[in-house]
Design a protein around this motif. Sequence first.
Motif, PDB file in Angstrom:
ATOM      1  N   ALA A 162       0.801  -1.231   0.174  1.00  0.00           N
ATOM      2  CA  ALA A 162       0.057  -0.057  -0.055  1.00  0.00           C
ATOM      3  C   ALA A 162       0.820   1.225   0.206  1.00  0.00           C
ATOM      4  O   ALA A 162       0.485   2.311  -0.171  1.00  0.00           O
ATOM      5  CB  ALA A 162      -0.887   0.056   1.318  1.00  0.00           C
ATOM      6  N   VAL A 167      -1.263   2.625  -5.455  1.00  0.00           N
ATOM      7  CA  VAL A 167      -1.691   1.851  -4.528  1.00  0.00           C
ATOM      8  C   VAL A 167      -2.433   2.742  -3.640  1.00  0.00           C
ATOM      9  O   VAL A 167      -1.896   3.532  -3.017  1.00  0.00           O
ATOM     10  CB  VAL A 167      -0.997   0.831  -3.900  1.00  0.00           C
ATOM     11  N   ILE A 177      -6.070  -4.209  -1.812  1.00  0.00           N
ATOM     12  CA  ILE A 177      -5.101  -3.654  -2.665  1.00  0.00           C
ATOM     13  C   ILE A 177      -5.818  -2.822  -3.797  1.00  0.00           C
ATOM     14  O   ILE A 177      -6.470  -3.364  -4.871  1.00  0.00           O
ATOM     15  CB  ILE A 177      -4.241  -4.550  -3.036  1.00  0.00           C
ATOM     16  N   ILE A 179      -5.539  -0.505  -6.714  1.00  0.00           N
ATOM     17  CA  ILE A 179      -4.524  -0.259  -7.809  1.00  0.00           C
ATOM     18  C   ILE A 179      -5.133   0.589  -9.041  1.00  0.00           C
ATOM     19  O   ILE A 179      -5.949   0.315  -9.726  1.00  0.00           O
ATOM     20  CB  ILE A 179      -4.031  -1.586  -8.285  1.00  0.00           C
ATOM     21  N   PRO A 184     -10.519  -3.816  -6.092  1.00  0.00           N
ATOM     22  CA  PRO A 184      -9.487  -4.643  -5.580  1.00  0.00           C
ATOM     23  C   PRO A 184      -9.745  -6.204  -6.262  1.00  0.00           C
ATOM     24  O   PRO A 184      -8.860  -6.859  -6.059  1.00  0.00           O
ATOM     25  CB  PRO A 184      -9.819  -4.616  -3.947  1.00  0.00           C
ATOM     26  N   SER A 227       1.623  -3.527 -11.143  1.00  0.00           N
ATOM     27  CA  SER A 227       0.453  -2.618 -10.881  1.00  0.00           C
ATOM     28  C   SER A 227      -0.290  -2.389 -12.196  1.00  0.00           C
ATOM     29  O   SER A 227      -1.100  -1.767 -12.284  1.00  0.00           O
ATOM     30  CB  SER A 227       0.972  -1.143 -10.136  1.00  0.00           C
TER      31      SER A 227
END
Length: 780
Positions: A162, A167, A177, A179, A184, A227
């Motif tokens: 995080a 994030v 999480i 992104i 999530p 990511s």
Amino acid sequence: MKCFLNKLFLTAILFSLLSVSVTAQKYVQTIRGTVFEKNARESLPGANIVVQAGEKQWGAVSDEKGEFVVENVPVGRCHVRVSMIGFTPYVSNNLLVYSGKETVLEVALEENIQELDEVTVTPEIDKEQPLNRFAVVSARMLSSEEADRYAGSWSDPARMVANLAGVAAANDSRNDIIIRGNSPTGLLWRLDGFDIPNPNHFGALGGTGGPIGMLNNNQLANSDFYSGAFPAEFGNATSGVFDMQLRNGNNRKHEFLASMGFNGAELGAEGPLSKKTGASYMINGRYSFLEILEAMGVQIAGAGGAVPKYQDLCAKINLPLRRGNLSLITLLGANRIHQQPDMSDESPTDWAPGDQGADVTTRNRQLFTGVNHTHRFNTTTRLENRLSYQYFGQNLRQTMLAYPTQENVGEITGETTEGQLNYNASLHHRAGSRSSLQAGAGANLYMTGLKNVHRGTTLHDYDGQSVLLKAYAQWQYRFSDVLGMTPGVYGQLYTLNSDYSVEPRIGFKWDLSPASSLSWGGGLFSQLQPRQVYFYEENGVVKNKNLEMSKSAQIVLGYNQKLGKGMHLKTELYYQHLYNIPVIPDTPEESILNFGDDFYNSWDYIFVNEGTGRNYGIEMTLEKFFSRHYYFLLTASLYDSKYRGYDRVERNSKFAGNYAVNALAGYEWNVRSHLLSVNLKGACMGGKRFLPMTMEHEGLDVIYDYTQAYRQHLPAYFRVDLNVNMKCNYKRFSLEWYFEVNNLTNHQNVWMKYYNAGRQKEEFVYQYGFMPIGGCRIYF
């Protein structure tokens, strides 16, 4: 009780500091490891190993098995360099050596492109680069030892990432999480090459987060986090991938650990199964700390008297073979919680006659077990076969009680179970020093059972099977040491409705100079809907069986600039076009892109694939890796996230926080044979968007104002965390103490906004305030 424990932890730290003055002896430990070629994982004999601590150096050469041993290394920080002609050197700076635990390394060397007689001194491996060389953008290696310094992470890998650019995590009670503005649910969890279920306690089928992680950082090796725009070997995900690796147990010496802290009471062991073959085991188990206190008769304050109770176990067995390797991993978890409304006269809630409160009981069970067999045909080719089984089960009972009689006025019951049997095979081949190929195929068999009853109406009653078939191929070609490309393709087919997706992907990386590089990547990505979406029923008819996969087209441009040894500045621009997104004709303002970040996610709608969305932004990372006793990490993200529902109107998505800034720093002092470190973190980000509630309400069902969908957002999130850590080395064991203050400034961060029927107005529910915690761990 919390105050007493915090005083106990502080006293223990002070005792450790005082003990430094009478501890003059310098303790030593062994550094061991194995050196192998990165692609085929073939052992490399004859590699040179140099360990440097202060002004002293120790040397070794790897044997015919690629193994090396360096003894009598002083505890504390040291530098390790492994080199061999024809390969890029491996360098690990500021490696931490404990007295109570041997340091075991797995060193993967990558072959240089030049012919052997042309090889010159080459750059050291950059710590900001991912382990996976097929990843050229939006990828970051997460070092377990470095990430464990991050204040506020609770040794939870999800909370550690995080802190990375792109994030956002503005919910203290969960580790979802999020992104680049995506839900999530778009994340893929991997462990040792296996796709795994949600590795969090109190999670849900279809979700990827929870309040407490099941995996502990001390069992992890270096891992990769993606990511976006990830390589073709990863599929059935649209936002990112967390590709975690479990380390192997010590194959020469039995070692143990015990810990007590906020995350629970933990016991662990590792050691050799056979010193002759190098086989090893590692096992860690954990039990809820609050449950232990409750069993001791301590009154635990919590919402409705709720005490989260959980247990987990993670184990790995590693068996080296003559031409390969066999490993087995297991992850188990169980949790339960019972929450009751406080309708007593002393309740802080302004109850009015006829108001209703929820009495909720939730129980979850999880199992994952997998076996991975690697066979090396020769020094350039290996085949990996993975077979795994996973199970998730959840029971939910919610009873609505009327005030003041506490009469049962409605009930929701649900039982969700899903087993998965997965097989994957992947072939890895190095075609010379310039070219590497990977190809793989596999199948996931889903065995799903859903039963959900809402006030006497059956929403789900399904028990059946479906299969996901998948395959990929990817190629890495290096034109030179400074220019390379990684094209690939991934495809998957869902047998439930014959829906399929073919996804080309590509990446380029160009080292403009020894200090700067430019990268570009993009491609297509898709993901199945949660199984309970497909099997939603009305009047006994399954409504969403023919729903198609959500899809995303992504492009990323990145630039990385070194700013001296161990420091770099990284910038990335990205754009994501989301299409084929399920939306709800009966609620045309909504989209499935806004689901997935709560404890109870309702998927009970009729969906159609007529929605779209887009995410775009810029991210910057300024990082100095740990050296000269300190480190810092600054990340900043500016982004936007939009979607269109069934009504075709573009709106902000629920996760459009628009900005996120994290600042982390720490300093470490050498005190004789001990290490004292202080770490600080500050986070500031835009508040999560929400659906406002209308002033009228109908019993159990909350009424939302969709005409104002996600226009408003909660106040900005701000939090400062402080961590003080003391690592004490003694002759036969090491002791680690930590004391941490979460939300040091006691800032009132808003968790949610709700309608208080008693007061007839909307009110905020706040997250954690000033919260001191502590713990200790012993290695022996």
